[in-house]
Design a protein around this motif. Sequence first.
Motif, PDB file in Angstrom:
ATOM      1  N   ASN A 271     -40.310  -5.951 -78.691  1.00 21.00           N
ATOM      2  CA  ASN A 271     -38.885  -6.266 -78.773  1.00 21.00           C
ATOM      3  C   ASN A 271     -38.162  -5.361 -79.770  1.00 21.00           C
ATOM      4  O   ASN A 271     -37.031  -4.902 -79.525  1.00 21.00           O
ATOM      5  N   LYS A 272     -38.817  -5.098 -80.912  1.00 21.91           N
ATOM      6  CA  LYS A 272     -38.211  -4.209 -81.900  1.00 21.91           C
ATOM      7  C   LYS A 272     -38.063  -2.791 -81.350  1.00 21.91           C
ATOM      8  O   LYS A 272     -37.044  -2.119 -81.554  1.00 21.91           O
ATOM      9  N   THR A 273     -39.112  -2.331 -80.652  1.00 24.93           N
ATOM     10  CA  THR A 273     -39.066  -0.983 -80.086  1.00 24.93           C
ATOM     11  C   THR A 273     -37.974  -0.882 -79.017  1.00 24.93           C
ATOM     12  O   THR A 273     -37.230   0.113 -78.944  1.00 24.93           O
ATOM     13  N   ARG A 274     -37.871  -1.902 -78.185  1.00 22.76           N
ATOM     14  CA  ARG A 274     -36.836  -1.909 -77.138  1.00 22.76           C
ATOM     15  C   ARG A 274     -35.435  -1.948 -77.754  1.00 22.76           C
ATOM     16  O   ARG A 274     -34.524  -1.258 -77.296  1.00 22.76           O
ATOM     17  N   ALA A 276     -34.596  -0.844 -80.709  1.00 24.39           N
ATOM     18  CA  ALA A 276     -34.325   0.464 -81.317  1.00 24.39           C
ATOM     19  C   ALA A 276     -33.959   1.492 -80.261  1.00 24.39           C
ATOM     20  O   ALA A 276     -33.068   2.341 -80.464  1.00 24.39           O
ATOM     21  N   SER A 277     -34.632   1.421 -79.099  1.00 21.25           N
ATOM     22  CA  SER A 277     -34.314   2.357 -78.017  1.00 21.25           C
ATOM     23  C   SER A 277     -32.896   2.127 -77.491  1.00 21.25           C
ATOM     24  O   SER A 277     -32.136   3.092 -77.252  1.00 21.25           O
ATOM     25  N   ILE A 278     -32.523   0.862 -77.310  1.00 25.26           N
ATOM     26  CA  ILE A 278     -31.168   0.554 -76.834  1.00 25.26           C
ATOM     27  C   ILE A 278     -30.118   1.004 -77.845  1.00 25.26           C
ATOM     28  O   ILE A 278     -29.075   1.582 -77.496  1.00 25.26           O
ATOM     29  N   THR A 279     -30.376   0.754 -79.116  1.00 30.71           N
ATOM     30  CA  THR A 279     -29.436   1.165 -80.171  1.00 30.71           C
ATOM     31  C   THR A 279     -29.259   2.668 -80.182  1.00 30.71           C
ATOM     32  O   THR A 279     -28.140   3.191 -80.329  1.00 30.71           O
ATOM     33  N   SER A 280     -30.380   3.403 -80.006  1.00 31.02           N
ATOM     34  CA  SER A 280     -30.295   4.868 -79.986  1.00 31.02           C
ATOM     35  C   SER A 280     -29.471   5.358 -78.803  1.00 31.02           C
ATOM     36  O   SER A 280     -28.659   6.290 -78.934  1.00 31.02           O
ATOM     37  N   GLU A 281     -29.656   4.722 -77.654  1.00 32.69           N
ATOM     38  CA  GLU A 281     -28.883   5.127 -76.480  1.00 32.69           C
ATOM     39  C   GLU A 281     -27.397   4.830 -76.662  1.00 32.69           C
ATOM     40  O   GLU A 281     -26.524   5.620 -76.257  1.00 32.69           O
ATOM     41  N   LEU A 282     -27.079   3.677 -77.266  1.00 36.01           N
ATOM     42  CA  LEU A 282     -25.679   3.345 -77.512  1.00 36.01           C
ATOM     43  C   LEU A 282     -25.038   4.343 -78.468  1.00 36.01           C
ATOM     44  O   LEU A 282     -23.863   4.745 -78.298  1.00 36.01           O
ATOM     45  N   ILE A 283     -25.784   4.736 -79.490  1.00 37.80           N
ATOM     46  CA  ILE A 283     -25.251   5.721 -80.444  1.00 37.80           C
ATOM     47  C   ILE A 283     -24.950   7.036 -79.737  1.00 37.80           C
ATOM     48  O   ILE A 283     -23.910   7.690 -79.979  1.00 37.80           O
ATOM     49  N   ASP A 284     -25.862   7.448 -78.817  1.00 38.65           N
ATOM     50  CA  ASP A 284     -25.628   8.688 -78.081  1.00 38.65           C
ATOM     51  C   ASP A 284     -24.386   8.573 -77.195  1.00 38.65           C
ATOM     52  O   ASP A 284     -23.575   9.515 -77.077  1.00 38.65           O
TER      53      ASP A 284
END
Length: 294
Positions: A271-274, A276-284
């Motif tokens: 869940n933490k990894t997912r 973090a991945s979603i947050t990174s995509e939103l930032i992009d």
Amino acid sequence: MPSLKDVKMKIVGVGKTKQITKAMNMVASAKLRGAQARIERFRPYAGRYREVLAELAGKVEGDAHPLLTEHPEKRRCAIILVTSDRGLCGGFNANIVNTGLHLAAEKRAEGMEVQFACVGRKGRDAVRAAGQEITLAYGDRMGSVDFALAGSVAQEMIHGYETLALDEVWMVYGEFVSMAHQPPRSLRLLPLEAPEADRDEDGAQGPACEYVYEPREDLLLAELVPTYVKVQVYRGLLDTAASEHAARMAAMDNATRNCNELINTLTLLYNKTRQASITSELIDIVGGAEALNG
């Protein structure tokens, strides 16, 4: 940080391991019921046999039978080591083997040569790896313990003692006390110590009733004493068999519990990894939108 695919594969792998440990726990539980019933049925017989032999041995001389006589010089000692054939039962076999090796070291300190008679593959392999002498080895026999096996092991020891090839015989096994307690025990089989009769409430020693023997006591003792040794060996085999299943049941229960804890930990990591991945995509996405607006 690991990828989502790697974490998900680990969760699936631990889940399959959990299924295996849970199935092994159920199998051990089913086998334990039968083994526990056998040892509980045999213990009253072994106890009554001990009472009769105690009363009988008190009516004859101490040297009435060769197995009751201690050798003047003690040079060789045999240790019957009873373990399981299979592992995955915690430290059960290791505790029995360590007790046997410790007993062997004590006997060597007394100036005696020590040899092992191993019943069970785990004990045989451990003793062989320790460089000890093995004269008898019975592997893959603990799955179907019978009196014939106990008689075969005991007869070899009795013959060695009567021919002066052995001066002491010990047995090391796992005693089934309860579902959670199976301590290793060491018992001296030969020279046979005449069991003491039970004491009553006033402290007086003696059997609960008086026995009348036919034929004479010395002739009857010649039959009962070797059988008594076989009975003790058989009881050790039954105790070890029941203790093995109880120890494996506890070990698999702990393994299943550890799998659950590991799955929870990996799920949290997933869940933490997912996240973090979603947050990174939103930032992009936000960064790209800001760049276009600028």
